[in-house]
Design a protein around this motif. Structure first.
Motif, short mmCIF file in Angstrom:
data_model
loop_
_atom_site.label_atom_id
_atom_site.label_comp_id
_atom_site.label_asym_id
_atom_site.label_seq_id
_atom_site.Cartn_x
_atom_site.Cartn_y
_atom_site.Cartn_z
N CYS A 176 0.74 -1.19 0.01
CA CYS A 176 0.00 0.06 -0.11
C CYS A 176 0.92 1.37 -0.31
CB CYS A 176 -0.87 -0.03 1.22
SG CYS A 176 -2.28 -1.20 1.23
N CYS A 177 1.87 1.28 0.63
CA CYS A 177 2.79 2.30 0.76
C CYS A 177 3.60 2.86 -0.70
CB CYS A 177 4.10 2.04 1.67
SG CYS A 177 3.38 2.13 3.49
N ARG A 178 3.82 1.56 -1.27
CA ARG A 178 4.26 2.10 -2.58
C ARG A 178 3.33 2.61 -3.59
NH1 ARG A 178 5.82 -3.72 -5.15
NH2 ARG A 178 6.26 -2.36 -7.02
N VAL A 179 1.86 2.13 -3.44
CA VAL A 179 0.97 2.66 -4.34
C VAL A 179 0.84 4.24 -3.70
CG1 VAL A 179 -1.49 2.50 -4.99
CG2 VAL A 179 -0.12 0.45 -4.56
N ALA A 180 0.77 4.49 -2.20
CA ALA A 180 0.37 5.77 -1.89
C ALA A 180 1.57 6.73 -2.23
CB ALA A 180 0.58 5.53 -0.28
N LEU A 181 2.80 6.30 -2.55
CA LEU A 181 3.78 7.36 -3.06
C LEU A 181 3.34 7.51 -4.37
CD1 LEU A 181 6.81 5.55 -1.32
CD2 LEU A 181 5.97 7.75 -0.77
N TRP A 182 3.02 6.72 -5.21
CA TRP A 182 2.55 6.96 -6.80
C TRP A 182 1.48 7.96 -6.64
CZ3 TRP A 182 -1.31 6.98 -10.00
CH2 TRP A 182 -1.09 7.04 -11.28
N LEU A 183 0.43 7.68 -5.87
CA LEU A 183 -0.72 8.43 -5.88
C LEU A 183 -0.20 10.09 -5.33
CD1 LEU A 183 -3.51 6.28 -4.77
CD2 LEU A 183 -3.41 7.29 -6.78
N ARG A 184 0.48 10.12 -4.41
CA ARG A 184 0.99 11.48 -3.81
C ARG A 184 1.54 12.03 -4.98
NH1 ARG A 184 6.09 12.57 0.13
NH2 ARG A 184 5.66 14.73 0.66
N GLU A 185 2.35 11.55 -5.77
CA GLU A 185 3.22 12.33 -6.62
C GLU A 185 2.18 12.65 -7.68
OE1 GLU A 185 6.74 11.54 -9.92
OE2 GLU A 185 6.87 10.50 -7.92
N ARG A 186 1.33 11.67 -8.19
CA ARG A 186 0.20 11.96 -9.21
C ARG A 186 -0.65 13.05 -8.95
NH1 ARG A 186 -2.42 13.86 -12.32
NH2 ARG A 186 -4.06 12.86 -13.71
N LEU A 187 -1.25 13.08 -7.49
CA LEU A 187 -1.93 14.38 -6.93
C LEU A 187 -1.27 15.63 -6.97
CD1 LEU A 187 -3.75 12.34 -4.23
CD2 LEU A 187 -5.14 13.46 -6.07
N ALA A 188 -0.14 15.61 -6.72
CA ALA A 188 0.78 16.68 -6.76
C ALA A 188 0.92 17.46 -7.95
CB ALA A 188 2.14 16.50 -6.14
N ALA A 189 1.02 16.43 -9.05
CA ALA A 189 1.04 16.98 -10.37
C ALA A 189 -0.37 17.95 -10.86
CB ALA A 189 0.93 16.10 -11.40
N ASP A 190 -1.35 17.54 -10.08
CA ASP A 190 -2.47 18.29 -10.33
C ASP A 190 -2.61 19.43 -9.20
OD1 ASP A 190 -3.56 17.17 -12.75
OD2 ASP A 190 -4.70 15.59 -11.51
N GLY A 191 -1.73 19.76 -8.43
CA GLY A 191 -1.79 20.82 -7.27
C GLY A 191 -2.55 20.27 -6.16
N ILE A 192 -2.61 19.17 -5.93
CA ILE A 192 -3.23 18.51 -4.49
C ILE A 192 -2.21 17.82 -3.74
CG2 ILE A 192 -5.12 17.07 -3.76
CD1 ILE A 192 -6.42 17.19 -6.68
N GLU A 193 -2.24 18.32 -2.40
CA GLU A 193 -1.17 17.83 -1.63
C GLU A 193 -1.92 16.75 -0.51
OE1 GLU A 193 2.12 19.07 1.69
OE2 GLU A 193 0.78 20.61 0.83
N ALA A 194 -1.56 15.48 -0.62
CA ALA A 194 -2.02 14.31 -0.03
C ALA A 194 -1.16 13.91 1.21
CB ALA A 194 -2.02 13.13 -0.92
#
Length: 293
Positions: free
Chosen positions: A143-161
């Motif tokens: 889950c942590c591996r996936v969370a890090l991917w999602l964090r980066e993807r959200l950041a690309a849209d200006g959203i901080e997770a």
């Protein structure tokens, strides 16, 4: 006769304080109440103004476990309630706005589950959430591996997770957003879950189908629907031990190599609050929340 205590001027009858609710550790109802009193300063802001669903387990996790969405019988008149729109017609639900209300609700023995909107604007999502659920033999490490991917993807849209443990075997990602309905937010979250599956096809699945999930992380985007709720930060869970849905740092997520590294119980939380404060406090600053793309 149940002992009476006074909390900020409100009289509360607290029952069965010596009752063991978590047999694996001997954790009692009195300790449950003490836990919630200890974490109230960080928990209450995440509950306030959100109509709550209670997942009740009055006889412990091995007894009857059931959701209670409507105002429970016998609710004190000073507990705030509100009419909430539902597809089947409006219903009245509890809002835990202060310490007396929190202690009254905790005395019912409940997990606290919140929607991704506040009562003043039920038509607008103010949070986006991803529930990362590992299908064995996958674990929270995956889950942590996936969370890090999602964090980066959200950041690309200006959203901080921000991240917290589910209090079970998975991980939750949350971010503050504004300007979109639950339907729009769900569609955006689903799109990111599909992207994650395409980027990590051996690790991620975005569909709930059980047969697809062994060894993978299910990215549950559906909890963004207005009718859905998610376990609140700092809530105790109805598990064998008094596990907590605990906020975690991104450093902890990055460095997680064993499932036990991200498992927290009630007695772990006060020291973490002393060290870190409320790691999810930025979610409460709604003025800085970005719009959903």
């Amino acid at each position: 006769m149940a002992p009476i205590t006074v909390v900020e001027g409100r009289r509360l009858a607290l029952s069965n304080l010596d009752k063991v609710l978590y047999p694996a550790t001997g954790f009692t109802k009195g300790e449950v109440l003490h836990y919630y009193a200890t974490v109230a300063d960080v928990l209450l802001p995440h509950l306030r103004d959100r109509p709550l669903s209670f997942l009740r387990y009055p006889d412990g996790p091995d007894g009857q476990v059931f959701f209670a969405k409507n105002v429970p019988p016998g609710t004190p008149e000073w507990v705030t309630t509100a009419e909430v729109p539902r597809s089947a017609g409006p219903a009245r639900m509890v809002l835990v706005q202060d310490l007396p209300s929190l202690m009254w609700a905790a005395n019912l023995v409940t997990e606290f589950h919140t929607p991704q909107w506040v009562i003043a604007a039920p038509e607008e999502a103010d949070r986006i959430v991803f529930d990362l659920d590992p299908g064995p033999p996958a674990t929270v490490v995956d889950c942590c591996r996936v969370a890090l991917w999602l964090r980066e993807r959200l950041a690309a849209d200006g959203i901080e997770a921000y991240a917290k443990t589910s209090g079970s075997k998975g991980l939750h990602l949350l971010a503050a957003v504004r300007g979109a309905s639950g339907e729009r937010t769900s569609a955006y979250a689903k799109g990111l879950a599909v992207e994650a599956e395409k980027a990590m096809p051996r690790l991620v699945v975005h569909r709930m189908t059980r047969s697809l999930r062994p060894g993978k992380v299910f990215v549950d985007w559906s909890q963004n629907a207005a009718r859905k709720t998610t376990a609140a930060p700092y809530t105790l869970r109805a598990r064998a031990e008094p596990a907590v849905s605990a906020p975690v740092t991104w450093e902890e997520v990055t460095e997680c190599r064993a499932p036990g590294r991200l498992g927290f119980r009630a007695d772990d939380i006060a020291p973490r609050i002393q060290d870190f404060g409320d790691l999810l406090a930025p979610l409460l600053d709604r003025k800085r929340a970005p719009e959903v793309p």
